[in-house]
Design a protein around this motif. Structure first.
Motif, mmCIF file in Angstrom:
data_model
loop_
_atom_site.group_PDB
_atom_site.id
_atom_site.type_symbol
_atom_site.label_atom_id
_atom_site.label_comp_id
_atom_site.label_asym_id
_atom_site.label_seq_id
_atom_site.Cartn_x
_atom_site.Cartn_y
_atom_site.Cartn_z
ATOM 1 N N LEU A 148 3.879 0.582 -2.856
ATOM 2 C CA LEU A 148 3.162 0.826 -4.317
ATOM 3 C C LEU A 148 3.775 1.677 -5.128
ATOM 4 N N VAL A 149 4.086 1.217 -6.291
ATOM 5 C CA VAL A 149 4.642 2.371 -7.472
ATOM 6 C C VAL A 149 3.628 2.200 -8.688
ATOM 7 N N GLY A 150 3.490 3.467 -9.226
ATOM 8 C CA GLY A 150 2.501 3.408 -10.475
ATOM 9 C C GLY A 150 2.237 4.865 -10.626
ATOM 10 N N VAL A 151 1.791 5.128 -12.113
ATOM 11 C CA VAL A 151 1.571 6.414 -12.373
ATOM 12 C C VAL A 151 0.141 6.951 -11.488
ATOM 13 N N SER A 152 -0.195 8.252 -11.627
ATOM 14 C CA SER A 152 -1.429 8.822 -11.161
ATOM 15 C C SER A 152 -2.717 8.131 -11.682
ATOM 16 N N ARG A 153 -3.671 7.771 -10.553
ATOM 17 C CA ARG A 153 -4.745 7.126 -11.050
ATOM 18 C C ARG A 153 -4.714 5.546 -11.218
ATOM 19 N N THR A 154 -3.607 5.015 -10.501
ATOM 20 C CA THR A 154 -3.643 3.511 -10.766
ATOM 21 C C THR A 154 -4.102 2.899 -9.297
ATOM 22 N N SER A 155 -4.956 3.710 -8.446
ATOM 23 C CA SER A 155 -5.415 3.352 -7.360
ATOM 24 C C SER A 155 -4.473 2.958 -5.971
ATOM 25 N N LYS A 156 -3.382 3.641 -6.055
ATOM 26 C CA LYS A 156 -2.490 3.635 -5.132
ATOM 27 C C LYS A 156 -2.540 3.964 -3.737
ATOM 28 N N THR A 157 -3.466 4.911 -3.477
ATOM 29 C CA THR A 157 -4.006 5.312 -2.253
ATOM 30 C C THR A 157 -4.980 4.438 -1.700
ATOM 31 N N PRO A 158 -6.083 4.456 -2.491
ATOM 32 C CA PRO A 158 -7.269 3.245 -1.958
ATOM 33 C C PRO A 158 -6.810 1.763 -1.545
ATOM 34 N N LEU A 159 -5.649 1.604 -2.412
ATOM 35 C CA LEU A 159 -5.210 0.234 -2.057
ATOM 36 C C LEU A 159 -4.273 0.155 -0.866
ATOM 37 N N SER A 160 -3.608 1.244 -0.716
ATOM 38 C CA SER A 160 -2.754 1.424 0.555
ATOM 39 C C SER A 160 -3.646 1.275 1.784
ATOM 40 N N MET A 161 -4.624 2.124 1.861
ATOM 41 C CA MET A 161 -5.647 2.115 2.778
ATOM 42 C C MET A 161 -6.403 0.723 3.027
ATOM 43 N N TYR A 162 -6.824 0.217 2.043
ATOM 44 C CA TYR A 162 -7.493 -1.359 2.313
ATOM 45 C C TYR A 162 -6.632 -2.208 2.977
ATOM 46 N N LEU A 163 -4.943 -2.292 2.548
ATOM 47 C CA LEU A 163 -4.124 -2.973 2.910
ATOM 48 C C LEU A 163 -3.671 -2.746 4.318
ATOM 49 N N ALA A 164 -3.745 -1.341 4.775
ATOM 50 C CA ALA A 164 -3.452 -0.968 5.888
ATOM 51 C C ALA A 164 -4.676 -1.543 6.922
ATOM 52 N N ASN A 165 -5.837 -1.698 6.566
ATOM 53 C CA ASN A 165 -6.980 -2.266 7.304
ATOM 54 C C ASN A 165 -6.678 -3.781 7.621
ATOM 55 N N LYS A 166 -5.805 -4.347 6.953
ATOM 56 C CA LYS A 166 -5.512 -5.701 7.111
ATOM 57 C C LYS A 166 -3.991 -5.703 7.669
ATOM 58 N N GLN A 167 -3.724 -4.560 8.496
ATOM 59 C CA GLN A 167 -2.487 -4.420 9.357
ATOM 60 C C GLN A 167 -1.269 -4.348 8.578
#
Length: 272
Positions: A148-167
């Motif tokens: 995932l790429v984007g500027v700060s505060r585009t929800s990169k980290t929470p989105l990464s963790m959500y997708l990680a929970n889907k393996q």
């Protein structure tokens, strides 16, 4: 307890569940682990006969987890004939589930191990997302399923963790005008990369709220519209060079953005 006494664990899978239960019960009697022998992956009546042949010559108990009805019935019959105590560890609870929830079990051996494998894959993906969050260790970009790429505060980290929970193994990289993007971004298959954009107004609102929570004033350039326009323009230029798909996250929940990414994968088998 003498050394001759034994518990035979019989399973049409590995038998880990049965072993844990046997050890828990044994601790109430002996204060230590009972002597155990495994008969794993039993598939037919001959396998059952092998267990019975061994067990009938020693003071022993058979503890079993067998989900196939015919195999279970045969073990019960043979144990009864040889006057061996055989304890079914699964069917009483399975029957309770069936009665209470009006469902039938699928009776497929090894389901618990499949669940365990999924659990460990999820943990591995979460650890990956933490390790490669916010541009750390760019070497991980080539190992990632999604970047995932984007500027700060585009929800990169929470989105990464959500997708990680889907393996999915997810890395994310912040795009900052003053910092050249890592060369690895242009070396990985573009199908792995997803660009996240957001409207300037929404980003201004999010950043102002962020500054407020940190006890800082809104005069910081981080939340100024001029700075935001500069960052977004730079980020979009980089995304075009990469050639990756772009998602506008302005008014989307994390789950909604994740669903869009997963839909891309399911539809095309890739992220290109």
């Amino acid at each position: 307890m003498t050394i001759q006494e034994m518990v035979y664990i019989v399973s049409d899978s590995v038998g880990e569940t049965a072993e844990l239960m046997v050890k828990a019960v044994a601790s109430q009697f002996f204060g230590k682990d009972v002597e155990i022998q495994h008969f794993s992956y039993v598939e037919d009546e001959q396998d059952i006969n092998n267990v019975i042949t061994v067990a009938k010559y020693r003071p022993s108990i058979i503890a079993y987890t067998i989900v196939l009805p015919d195999l279970k019935d045969y073990l019960d019959q043979r144990a009864d004939e040889e006057q061996i105590i055989a304890v079914d560890l699964m069917h009483p609870l399975m029957n309770a589930f069936s009665q209470k929830f009006n469902m039938e079990p699928n009776r497929q051996p090894g389901q618990m191990r499949k669940l365990d494998e999924n659990y460990f894959k999820r943990v591995e993906a979460i650890e990956f997302a933490v390790k490669y969050d916010d541009g750390q260790e760019v070497r991980g970009l080539k190992q990632a399923d999604i970047v995932l790429v984007g500027v700060s505060r585009t929800s990169k980290t929470p989105l990464s963790m959500y997708l990680a929970n889907k393996q999915f193994k997810v890395a994310n990289v912040p795009l900052i005008p003053e910092v050249p993007p890592p060369k690895e971004l242009f070396e990985i298959p573009r199908k792995k990369c997803i660009g996240l954009i957001i409207s300037p107004e929404k980003l201004n609102e999010i950043r102002r709220e962020r500054l407020k929570r940190l006890g800082l004033t809104n005069s910081a350039s981080y939340a100024s519209l001029n700075r935001i326009f500069e960052e977004l323009t730079c980020a979009e230029d980089i995304m075009k060079k990469i050639g990756c798909p772009v998602i506008d996250v302005s008014n989307k929940a994390i789950e909604e953005t994740a669903d869009i990414i997963l839909a891309m994968f399911n539809k095309r088998g890739s992220f290109a």
